[in-house]
Design an enzyme around this catalytic site. Sequence first.
Site, PDB file in Angstrom:
ATOM      1  N   THR A  28       0.849  -1.187   0.000  1.00 27.51           N
ATOM      2  CA  THR A  28       0.000   0.000   0.000  1.00 27.51           C
ATOM      3  C   THR A  28       0.887   1.240   0.000  1.00 27.51           C
ATOM      4  OG1 THR A  28      -1.838  -1.098   1.093  1.00 27.51           O
ATOM      5  CG2 THR A  28      -1.704   1.290   1.331  1.00 27.51           C
ATOM      6  N   HIS A 183      -6.788 -11.011  -0.621  1.00 27.36           N
ATOM      7  CA  HIS A 183      -6.159 -10.525   0.611  1.00 27.36           C
ATOM      8  C   HIS A 183      -7.009 -11.016   1.783  1.00 27.36           C
ATOM      9  CE1 HIS A 183      -4.027  -8.293   3.493  1.00 27.36           C
ATOM     10  NE2 HIS A 183      -4.026  -7.083   2.954  1.00 27.36           N
ATOM     11  N   ASN A 186      -3.889  -9.578   7.699  1.00 26.31           N
ATOM     12  CA  ASN A 186      -3.669  -8.245   8.271  1.00 26.31           C
ATOM     13  C   ASN A 186      -4.886  -7.601   8.929  1.00 26.31           C
ATOM     14  OD1 ASN A 186      -0.991  -8.305   7.662  1.00 26.31           O
ATOM     15  ND2 ASN A 186      -1.104  -6.909   5.912  1.00 26.31           N
ATOM     16  N   TYR A 188      -8.054  -7.516   8.012  1.00 19.18           N
ATOM     17  CA  TYR A 188      -9.117  -6.973   7.163  1.00 19.18           C
ATOM     18  C   TYR A 188     -10.276  -7.983   7.103  1.00 19.18           C
ATOM     19  CZ  TYR A 188      -5.570  -3.507   6.317  1.00 19.18           C
ATOM     20  OH  TYR A 188      -4.626  -2.529   6.504  1.00 19.18           O
ATOM     21  N   ARG A 235      -3.717 -14.837   0.115  1.00 28.15           N
ATOM     22  CA  ARG A 235      -2.702 -14.364   1.059  1.00 28.15           C
ATOM     23  C   ARG A 235      -3.268 -14.411   2.474  1.00 28.15           C
ATOM     24  NH1 ARG A 235       0.727  -8.675   1.978  1.00 28.15           N
ATOM     25  NH2 ARG A 235       2.745  -9.714   1.802  1.00 28.15           N
ATOM     26  N   ASN A 243      -3.588  -5.019  13.384  1.00 30.81           N
ATOM     27  CA  ASN A 243      -4.971  -4.549  13.320  1.00 30.81           C
ATOM     28  C   ASN A 243      -5.851  -5.180  14.394  1.00 30.81           C
ATOM     29  OD1 ASN A 243      -6.000  -2.451  11.762  1.00 30.81           O
ATOM     30  ND2 ASN A 243      -5.855  -3.614   9.858  1.00 30.81           N
ATOM     31  N   GLY A 327       9.047  -6.768   0.010  1.00 29.06           N
ATOM     32  CA  GLY A 327       8.266  -5.548   0.078  1.00 29.06           C
ATOM     33  C   GLY A 327       9.135  -4.316   0.176  1.00 29.06           C
TER      34      GLY A 327
END
Length: 375
Positions: A28, A183, A186, A188, A235, A243, A327
């Site tokens: 991101t 995704h 993380n 989400y 992923r 988070n 990354g």
Amino acid sequence: MKASNALFTPTALGALRLKHRVIMAPLTRSRSVQPDSVPGDLMREYYEQRASDGGLIITEATNISLTSRGWLGAPGLYSDTQVEGWKKVVGAVHAKGGLMVAQLWHSGRSSHTSMTGGATPVSASVDSKYWENPNHLVSIPGGWVQPSPHRALAVDEIAGIVEDYREAAEHAMSVGFDGVELHAANGYLVDQFLQDGSNKRTDEYGGSLENRTRMLSEIVRALISVWGADRVAVRIGPWGTWNGMSDSNPDALFAHVAKDLNEFGLAYLHLIEPRVSGSDDVQTAGGLAAERLRPLFKGKMIAAGGFEPDTAERVVSDGILDAVAFGRHFVSNPDLPKRVAEHLELTPYDRSTFYTFDEVGYTDYPVYAAVAAAV
């Protein structure tokens, strides 16, 4: 490329034929054109710089709908203008011989009404401690703020979320991407259903491992209906706590997820090593997640999180991973595969520019030849 080590031997991840195994991880970077989250010329230049012949780029997390948004500047894949913007990006990567996979994203409770068109963020269950925690922040036009209060999805709403993913997959195909990655990490939305720290449901989407992985499986099937299994990836973030995530038995959960995904014949499974949390390094115990899940997942596996060229070479040589996603090193080294292949010095990254909105720390990192010439 001159190297003959494991990272620079060809491989196939499903239908994706790679000439080397140095993958660009999803990052991101907040540079889409606002207010409509459209990939513009700056994003095209950034990805074009990092494309390599036979190399794979996984896009930054890309929203599947307006109501899935949670991060200012993140691109979308739900409007015609976004599709047209992505076509220029993918075209530039393909022109250099690279491949590109779109990572599809719903932020769930990690969002704010100013990002969702006014809609209340959604999750598996309601947890007021999440939006009340001053350490949980989201990026909105006014800066970094705590998330808006969220609500639990009703059972009859989940099919609509799955359909949003399917439509985004169709948009990705119309763009010309080479595949899609879900995704599911993380903290989400999909991760919020997987982990029982955030999923307190008592219906068919909560409680047992089978129920908590139901949404994941339904989305994967929807993506496969568009792309075929050999161009779909997932992923996950095993043992990750980013988070506000937690699970009462993460060993059992992620073992179940890995084994459950075997049925699909995916292009690859993508792990985030828990030693990286967001953009920060953290102390962990128990070794690599890849080492723990390798015996359980029968398909191709890649991982990201804290790898250096030498450690990446080792895990691929040892057969633990089929490729490694970098990354932060890709942020500051647009020609990273060349540098790894030729054992060239890496340019350090500037963390302060990770989530800003212009070319500084984005498209202004030089390739190695320019760095050497300046010395």
